[in-house]
Every structure is written in structure tokens, then in C-alpha cells.
Design a protein around this motif. Structure first.
Motif, short mmCIF file in Angstrom:
data_model
loop_
_atom_site.label_atom_id
_atom_site.label_comp_id
_atom_site.label_asym_id
_atom_site.label_seq_id
_atom_site.Cartn_x
_atom_site.Cartn_y
_atom_site.Cartn_z
N LYS A 206 32.44 16.21 -10.77
CA LYS A 206 31.82 17.13 -9.81
C LYS A 206 31.40 18.42 -10.50
O LYS A 206 30.25 18.88 -10.33
CB LYS A 206 32.80 17.43 -8.67
CG LYS A 206 32.22 18.40 -7.64
CD LYS A 206 33.25 18.71 -6.55
CE LYS A 206 32.66 19.73 -5.57
NZ LYS A 206 33.65 20.10 -4.52
N THR A 207 32.29 19.00 -11.28
CA THR A 207 31.96 20.25 -11.98
C THR A 207 30.93 20.01 -13.06
O THR A 207 30.02 20.83 -13.27
CB THR A 207 33.23 20.86 -12.60
OG1 THR A 207 34.26 20.93 -11.62
CG2 THR A 207 32.95 22.25 -13.14
N PHE A 208 31.03 18.88 -13.75
CA PHE A 208 30.05 18.50 -14.77
C PHE A 208 28.64 18.50 -14.19
O PHE A 208 27.70 19.07 -14.76
CB PHE A 208 30.41 17.11 -15.30
CG PHE A 208 29.46 16.53 -16.31
CD1 PHE A 208 29.44 16.96 -17.62
CD2 PHE A 208 28.59 15.52 -15.94
CE1 PHE A 208 28.57 16.41 -18.56
CE2 PHE A 208 27.72 14.95 -16.86
CZ PHE A 208 27.71 15.40 -18.18
N LEU A 209 28.49 17.86 -13.04
CA LEU A 209 27.19 17.79 -12.39
C LEU A 209 26.71 19.17 -11.97
O LEU A 209 25.53 19.51 -12.13
CB LEU A 209 27.29 16.86 -11.18
CG LEU A 209 26.01 16.21 -10.67
CD1 LEU A 209 25.28 15.47 -11.78
CD2 LEU A 209 26.33 15.27 -9.52
N GLU A 210 27.60 19.98 -11.45
CA GLU A 210 27.24 21.33 -11.02
C GLU A 210 26.75 22.17 -12.21
O GLU A 210 25.76 22.90 -12.09
CB GLU A 210 28.44 22.01 -10.36
CG GLU A 210 28.81 21.42 -9.01
CD GLU A 210 30.12 21.99 -8.47
OE1 GLU A 210 30.81 22.71 -9.24
OE2 GLU A 210 30.46 21.71 -7.30
N VAL A 211 27.44 22.06 -13.35
CA VAL A 211 27.05 22.81 -14.54
C VAL A 211 25.66 22.41 -15.00
O VAL A 211 24.81 23.25 -15.32
CB VAL A 211 28.08 22.60 -15.67
CG1 VAL A 211 27.56 23.17 -16.99
CG2 VAL A 211 29.40 23.26 -15.31
N LEU A 212 25.40 21.11 -15.05
CA LEU A 212 24.10 20.64 -15.52
C LEU A 212 22.97 21.06 -14.57
O LEU A 212 21.88 21.41 -15.01
CB LEU A 212 24.11 19.11 -15.66
CG LEU A 212 25.06 18.54 -16.73
CD1 LEU A 212 24.87 17.03 -16.84
CD2 LEU A 212 24.83 19.19 -18.08
N LYS A 213 23.24 21.02 -13.27
CA LYS A 213 22.21 21.39 -12.31
C LYS A 213 21.92 22.89 -12.33
O LYS A 213 20.79 23.31 -12.07
CB LYS A 213 22.62 20.95 -10.90
CG LYS A 213 22.52 19.44 -10.71
CD LYS A 213 22.76 19.03 -9.27
CE LYS A 213 22.52 17.55 -9.09
NZ LYS A 213 22.67 17.10 -7.69
N ARG A 214 22.94 23.69 -12.67
CA ARG A 214 22.73 25.14 -12.74
C ARG A 214 21.90 25.53 -13.96
O ARG A 214 21.23 26.56 -13.95
CB ARG A 214 24.08 25.87 -12.80
CG ARG A 214 24.78 26.02 -11.49
CD ARG A 214 25.81 27.14 -11.55
NE ARG A 214 26.73 26.99 -12.67
CZ ARG A 214 27.92 26.41 -12.58
NH1 ARG A 214 28.32 25.88 -11.43
NH2 ARG A 214 28.72 26.32 -13.64
N SER A 215 21.99 24.72 -15.02
CA SER A 215 21.34 25.09 -16.28
C SER A 215 20.51 23.93 -16.85
O SER A 215 20.86 23.35 -17.89
CB SER A 215 22.40 25.52 -17.31
OG SER A 215 23.23 26.53 -16.79
N PRO A 216 19.43 23.55 -16.18
CA PRO A 216 18.62 22.43 -16.68
C PRO A 216 18.05 22.73 -18.07
O PRO A 216 17.49 23.80 -18.30
CB PRO A 216 17.51 22.31 -15.63
CG PRO A 216 17.46 23.63 -14.94
CD PRO A 216 18.87 24.14 -14.96
N GLY A 217 18.24 21.79 -19.00
CA GLY A 217 17.70 21.95 -20.34
C GLY A 217 18.59 22.72 -21.30
O GLY A 217 18.31 22.76 -22.49
N ARG A 218 19.68 23.29 -20.81
CA ARG A 218 20.54 24.09 -21.68
C ARG A 218 21.40 23.20 -22.58
O ARG A 218 21.69 23.56 -23.72
CB ARG A 218 21.43 24.99 -20.85
CG ARG A 218 22.43 25.79 -21.69
CD ARG A 218 23.30 26.69 -20.83
NE ARG A 218 24.30 27.39 -21.62
CZ ARG A 218 25.21 28.23 -21.11
NH1 ARG A 218 25.20 28.49 -19.81
NH2 ARG A 218 26.09 28.80 -21.90
N TYR A 219 21.80 22.05 -22.06
CA TYR A 219 22.74 21.21 -22.78
C TYR A 219 22.06 19.97 -23.38
O TYR A 219 20.99 19.56 -22.94
CB TYR A 219 23.89 20.78 -21.86
CG TYR A 219 24.71 21.95 -21.38
CD1 TYR A 219 25.67 22.53 -22.19
CD2 TYR A 219 24.51 22.49 -20.10
CE1 TYR A 219 26.42 23.61 -21.76
CE2 TYR A 219 25.26 23.58 -19.66
CZ TYR A 219 26.22 24.13 -20.49
OH TYR A 219 26.95 25.20 -20.06
N SER A 220 22.72 19.39 -24.38
CA SER A 220 22.21 18.18 -25.02
C SER A 220 23.33 17.14 -25.07
O SER A 220 24.51 17.46 -24.91
CB SER A 220 21.72 18.49 -26.43
OG SER A 220 22.76 19.04 -27.22
#
Length: 325
Positions: free
Chosen positions: A142-156
Motif C-alpha cells: 500500500k505504501t509502495f504504491l502511494e510513494v510511486l504515485k506521488r513521485s512519477p518518474g522519480r524511481y527506477s
């Protein structure tokens, strides 16, 4: 936990052990047998190949020598196998990446996965896992998904290579979950794991056996797994089915194949030798300890399985409009 296979991979009982003297009577093999692993050392494909090679070679009466030929998400090594003489002295490990996901997405694949190999036996199937470096700001899906949605393109995220099962399944996950993460392909799971554990890439989509030692040491944090049900080794980690992403909930497999035209008697002899190896409790335990599930099916069943997986990923590529770009 009751161990059973799903997702188009039937649970099959192993046949009775084949006595070693029977396996060594015919002229084949006349020399050591090369086994091409189409990925770098350290990944699950390499682990499974090395677990079975020594005892299978002993059953055949000649050594089985594992050779790593990485590149192209498995295409380089698989392509080399198709050029080998069909006499059984060069075999290879086939994975979902080499006979399904990569050919489905890559029009430049230099072989036909359905006609250019001779299926021998599927050795084992393994769950897949999304895991993160401990510095990643999430410990659950749940938190993983929230983090990715808050910062599109930030992570790889890292994978064993472009067009591999890790790449295609993660791209499907991104599409269905509505997130954007940049893909960093490697020449096998070993190098991808090394960089993720070192914190150079924050996320990895990998087969469980190669990732599990780092998870047990706390150097990677598991987020979600592709498996028929929750795993005894990761009881607190949900499956993709549980988080509402059933299409991503597919396992990897590792089978032995030869080049096109491999004689039936060679296929039967190698298949019997592998089954003999898998009847050994010590070998079974080593495979079980990786988190893998033993399959040990017939050549005909393995051929049908390859076709089914290829059809699934071809549909995924078409439906999701996935490309290598």
C-alpha cells in the motif's frame, strides 16, 4: 504450507527413479554435455542449473558443464543453443524470458520459441517478487504504491534484462497500477541484484530464489509476490492476486531444452537422468530451499507449457501496447 503449482503449471509427481547403470548403457553422451545458461552467474536460472548438473551428469555418465552466455534478456544464450548440432551434447536452460516474454515483445528475436527448440523437461517453477532497498520509503505494498504515485518518474527498477520476465511483468504492473518507474536492464539477475542491494537502484523485480538470501539478511525488503498463495518463507507478503493485480500473478520456470531436431532417444535419456536427479532428497531440498517448486513434467507437457506462456505474453504485449522502446 501445501506446495502446489498453479498458473498453467500443473503439479506432477516424479516418476520412479531410473537406475544409473540403465542410463549409461547407450553411446550418448560421448563427451561432456554443455548446458547453456542464458544469464549471468548468481541468478535463479544459474542456481537451478548448477543444482541439477552434477548429479544429472553422473547419471548420464559424462559431466554436465554449465556455461553462462548472458545478453539480450536471454536471447544471446538461447540463440546460441539453436545453432548447436542436435546430438545432445549442447543443451540449455529455457525460461519464461527466453521462450515467452522476450520473443513476445522483441520482433528481432533470432529464433522461434515454439519450433527452434526441443523441450526435454521443466525442472522447477519459482515465484517472482518486487523488492526494494531498505532506504526506500515503503515496507508494504500500500505504501509502495502511494510513494510511486506521488513521485512519477522519480524511481527506477532493475531487472535481468530487456524483454525478460522481470521487465514484462513489471511493465504490466506499472500499467495496471497506474505508476511510472524507469526500467534499468542488466545482463542477468546477479548484476541487477548487486546494484539494488548496493542501493544504486531502489527497486527490483526478480525471481524469489536469487532475491531470497538478501531478503533474509534484511538487505532487500519484499513488497509483493507472484505465487499461487502466500509463501511460507514470506508469510507477511501478499500476492499480486491479493492486491487486485491478478494478471501479474505469474511464476517463472526453468526447463531443459535442446536444439531443434534432438533425437527422441536422447530426449528420453536426458529426461530420465534429470528425473533421477530430482528423486534425490538432497537435491529436492536444495531446490525447495530456494523457494522453487519442482515440476518434472514430460517433454510433451513442457512443450504445451511453453506454447501457453508464449500466448499469454503475446496477448499482454498486444493488449498493453508494450514495445522495447
Amino acid at each position: 504450507m501445501k506446495r502446489r503449482l498453479a498458473l498453467a503449471i500443473p503439479t506432477l509427481a516424479l516418476s520412479a527413479a531410473v537406475p544409473l547403470p540403465t542410463l549409461a548403457q547407450s553411446a550418448y553422451p560421448a563427451r561432456p554435455v554443455r548446458v547453456i545458461v542464458p544469464f549471468a552467474p548468481g541468478g535463479t536460472t544459474d542456481i537451478i542449473a548448477r543444482i541439477i548438473s552434477d548429479r544429472t551428469g553422473a547419471a548420464l555418465g559424462q559431466p554436465m558443464v554449465v556455461e553462462n552466455k548472458a545478453g539480450g534478456g536471454g536471447i544471446v544464450g538461447a540463440g546460441e543453443l539453436t545453432k548447436a548440432a542436435p546430438d545432445g551434447h549442447v543443451l540449455g536452460i529455457a525460461t519464461v524470458s527466453t521462450v515467452a516474454s522476450n520473443p513476445a515483445i522483441n520482433p528481432r528475436t533470432p529464433y522461434n520459441p515454439l519450433t527452434d527448440f526441443t523441450p526435454i523437461i521443466n525442472i522447477a517453477a519459482t515465484p517472482n517478487v518486487i523488492a526494494v532497498h531498505p532506504s526506500f520509503p515503503a515496507r508494504d505494498h500500500k505504501t509502495f504504491l502511494e510513494v510511486l504515485k506521488r513521485s512519477p518518474g522519480r524511481y527506477s527498477y532493475s531487472s535481468s534484462g530487456t524483454g525478460g520476465i522481470g521487465h514484462l511483468q513489471m511493465e504490466l504492473y506499472k500499467n495496471l497500477a497506474g505508476v511510472f518507474v524507469t526500467h534499468i536492464p542488466y545482463r542477468g539477475a546477479g548484476p541487477a541484484l548487486n546494484d539494488t542491494v548496493a542501493g544504486q537502484v531502489p527497486i527490483i523485480f526478480d525471481n524469489l530464489p536469487s532475491a531470497l538470501p538478501f531478503i533474509r539478511e534484511g538487505r532487500l525488503i519484499p513488497i509483493v509476490v507472484a505465487a499461487p498463495q502466500r509463501l511460507a518463507v514470506l508469510p507477511g507478503v501478499p500476492t499480486f492476486r491479493e492486491v487486485g493485480l491478478e494478471p501479474v500473478n505469474r511464476m517463472a520456470f526453468y526447463g531443459l531444452v535442446g536444439p531443434k531436431g534432438l533425437p527422441k532417444e536422447v530426449v528420453e535419456k536426458v529426461s530420465a537422468a534429470v528425473r533421477h536427479t530430482l528423486d534425490d532428497p538432497a537435491v529436492r531440498k536444495r531446490i525447495d530451499d530456494t523457494g522453487s517448486l519442482i515440476v518434472a513434467n514430460t517433454p510433451e507437457q513442457f512443450a504445451a507449457q511453453i506454447r501457453a506462456e508464449f500466448d499469454v505474453y503475446r496477448q499482454v504485449v498486444d493488449k498493453q501496447k508494450l514495445t522495447l522502446d
